[in-house]
Design a protein around this motif. Sequence first.
Motif, mmCIF file in Angstrom:
data_model
loop_
_atom_site.group_PDB
_atom_site.id
_atom_site.type_symbol
_atom_site.label_atom_id
_atom_site.label_comp_id
_atom_site.label_asym_id
_atom_site.label_seq_id
_atom_site.Cartn_x
_atom_site.Cartn_y
_atom_site.Cartn_z
ATOM 1 N N LEU A 123 2.383 -1.224 4.514
ATOM 2 C CA LEU A 123 1.466 -0.088 4.539
ATOM 3 C C LEU A 123 2.214 1.212 4.797
ATOM 4 C CD1 LEU A 123 -1.666 0.381 4.454
ATOM 5 C CD2 LEU A 123 -1.596 0.351 6.955
ATOM 6 N N ASP A 124 2.083 2.148 3.853
ATOM 7 C CA ASP A 124 2.661 3.481 4.051
ATOM 8 C C ASP A 124 1.828 4.227 5.094
ATOM 9 O OD1 ASP A 124 4.112 5.794 3.825
ATOM 10 O OD2 ASP A 124 3.560 6.213 1.753
ATOM 11 N N LEU A 125 2.479 5.000 5.944
ATOM 12 C CA LEU A 125 1.753 5.743 6.971
ATOM 13 C C LEU A 125 0.936 6.884 6.386
ATOM 14 C CD1 LEU A 125 4.315 6.027 9.927
ATOM 15 C CD2 LEU A 125 2.188 4.713 9.883
ATOM 16 N N ASN A 126 1.395 7.456 5.297
ATOM 17 C CA ASN A 126 0.713 8.611 4.712
ATOM 18 C C ASN A 126 0.460 8.365 3.229
ATOM 19 O OD1 ASN A 126 0.708 10.451 7.049
ATOM 20 N ND2 ASN A 126 2.931 10.307 6.842
ATOM 21 N N MET A 127 -0.799 8.079 2.901
ATOM 22 C CA MET A 127 -1.212 7.903 1.512
ATOM 23 C C MET A 127 -2.706 8.181 1.466
ATOM 24 S SD MET A 127 -1.276 3.749 1.036
ATOM 25 C CE MET A 127 -2.238 2.708 2.137
ATOM 26 N N ILE A 137 0.668 -7.504 -4.882
ATOM 27 C CA ILE A 137 -0.551 -6.761 -5.196
ATOM 28 C C ILE A 137 -0.288 -5.303 -4.833
ATOM 29 C CG2 ILE A 137 -3.013 -6.505 -4.749
ATOM 30 C CD1 ILE A 137 -3.084 -9.421 -3.883
ATOM 31 N N GLU A 138 -0.292 -4.430 -5.825
ATOM 32 C CA GLU A 138 0.052 -3.024 -5.626
ATOM 33 C C GLU A 138 -1.213 -2.194 -5.466
ATOM 34 O OE1 GLU A 138 3.280 -3.807 -9.057
ATOM 35 O OE2 GLU A 138 2.982 -1.681 -8.573
ATOM 36 N N CYS A 139 -1.272 -1.427 -4.392
ATOM 37 C CA CYS A 139 -2.456 -0.616 -4.083
ATOM 38 C C CYS A 139 -2.028 0.826 -3.822
ATOM 39 C CB CYS A 139 -3.180 -1.162 -2.853
ATOM 40 S SG CYS A 139 -3.720 -2.878 -3.009
ATOM 41 N N PRO A 140 -2.700 1.802 -4.456
ATOM 42 C CA PRO A 140 -2.288 3.205 -4.304
ATOM 43 C C PRO A 140 -2.959 3.941 -3.157
ATOM 44 C CG PRO A 140 -3.939 3.037 -6.006
ATOM 45 C CD PRO A 140 -3.706 1.644 -5.517
ATOM 46 N N ASP A 141 -3.897 3.306 -2.449
ATOM 47 C CA ASP A 141 -4.590 3.985 -1.357
ATOM 48 C C ASP A 141 -5.138 2.947 -0.382
ATOM 49 O OD1 ASP A 141 -7.029 3.005 -2.495
ATOM 50 O OD2 ASP A 141 -7.036 4.723 -3.855
ATOM 51 N N LEU A 142 -5.614 3.426 0.769
ATOM 52 C CA LEU A 142 -6.066 2.511 1.810
ATOM 53 C C LEU A 142 -7.292 1.713 1.365
ATOM 54 C CD1 LEU A 142 -5.674 1.454 4.692
ATOM 55 C CD2 LEU A 142 -7.209 3.274 5.470
ATOM 56 N N ASP A 143 -8.212 2.340 0.640
ATOM 57 C CA ASP A 143 -9.410 1.627 0.198
ATOM 58 C C ASP A 143 -9.052 0.405 -0.636
ATOM 59 O OD1 ASP A 143 -11.203 3.223 1.491
ATOM 60 O OD2 ASP A 143 -11.713 4.453 -0.244
ATOM 61 N N PHE A 172 -1.400 6.553 11.997
ATOM 62 C CA PHE A 172 -1.592 5.144 12.313
ATOM 63 C C PHE A 172 -3.035 4.656 12.136
ATOM 64 C CE2 PHE A 172 2.568 4.217 13.658
ATOM 65 C CZ PHE A 172 3.082 5.314 14.330
ATOM 66 N N ALA A 173 -3.927 5.513 11.652
ATOM 67 C CA ALA A 173 -5.320 5.102 11.488
ATOM 68 C C ALA A 173 -5.442 3.898 10.561
ATOM 69 C CB ALA A 173 -6.157 6.262 10.961
ATOM 70 N N GLY A 174 -4.678 3.883 9.467
ATOM 71 C CA GLY A 174 -4.739 2.771 8.529
ATOM 72 C C GLY A 174 -4.310 1.463 9.167
ATOM 73 N N LEU A 175 -3.281 1.518 9.998
ATOM 74 C CA LEU A 175 -2.821 0.322 10.704
ATOM 75 C C LEU A 175 -3.913 -0.220 11.614
ATOM 76 C CD1 LEU A 175 -0.633 -1.704 11.650
ATOM 77 C CD2 LEU A 175 0.123 0.054 13.287
ATOM 78 N N GLY A 180 0.828 -1.189 0.000
ATOM 79 C CA GLY A 180 0.000 0.000 0.000
ATOM 80 C C GLY A 180 0.868 1.246 0.000
ATOM 81 N N ASP A 181 1.031 1.851 -1.162
ATOM 82 C CA ASP A 181 1.879 3.044 -1.296
ATOM 83 C C ASP A 181 1.456 3.783 -2.549
ATOM 84 O OD1 ASP A 181 4.322 4.724 -2.051
ATOM 85 O OD2 ASP A 181 4.976 3.888 -0.143
ATOM 86 N N ASP A 182 1.346 5.114 -2.463
ATOM 87 C CA ASP A 182 0.860 5.875 -3.616
ATOM 88 C C ASP A 182 1.978 6.403 -4.501
ATOM 89 O OD1 ASP A 182 1.643 7.630 -1.576
ATOM 90 O OD2 ASP A 182 0.314 9.223 -2.274
#
Length: 229
Positions: free
Chosen positions: A70-74, A46-52, A80-83, A22-24
């Motif tokens: 998981l990137d902390l800011n994307m 599996i490459e994902c550009p955002d948390l969704d 840490f909300a995404g975590l 997960g990285d933009d």
Amino acid sequence: MATEAATETTAESTTETTIVIGDDHPLVQAALRDALGKAMPEVRVIECPDLDSVMTAVGRRPDDIDLVLLDLNMPGTNGFAGLFLMLAHHPTVPVAILSALQDSDTIRRALAYGASGYIPKSLSMPAMADAIRAILSGETWAPPLSAASSEADETDAARRFASLSPQQLRILTMIVDGKLNKQIAGELNVSEQTVKVHVSSILRKLNVVSRTQAAVVAGRLAVGGDVLR
């Protein structure tokens, strides 16, 4: 909603290891994909550009995911909300933080909050691959840390945030943004009374008595000076 669809690459037709990144930043994605392909020929990325899109990719086949980076800011998360959302929805899927930040306080907090590892983006690609292999083998990998200061406080904060449901975490982020119960209800398509019940539960779980105090406590999820969003 995800702004882009997740993309998958497979080094071989028979896959043994599946990693979600997960990285933009496309360059980070490409470099990691190439490094992992060389270090672990059996890997599927599996490459994902955002948390969704991360949540969607993991939700499709959680039992097949070996690791989420998981990137902390994307898009979709800041701090840490995404975590916390990942661990709330998929507690058995290992999540490691991949970040440009590498101060000891941020690393310590990530590990206290449940991350399986912390990988600075400043590492060389071979070193990143080695760190990922260590995490996949069951280790908790992180760079060397300076002396701990408030480990007990972080553990207590982690316990409180982990007690929040995914819906309560979403409502907490909206409280931080200053939204009223009516606005939150409209965005989540629930009744205002339901939001009130959740807010009361959030205050109780965080051991605070007001929305303002809850927002302050939520700042513990922030990194780099930005409150969680």
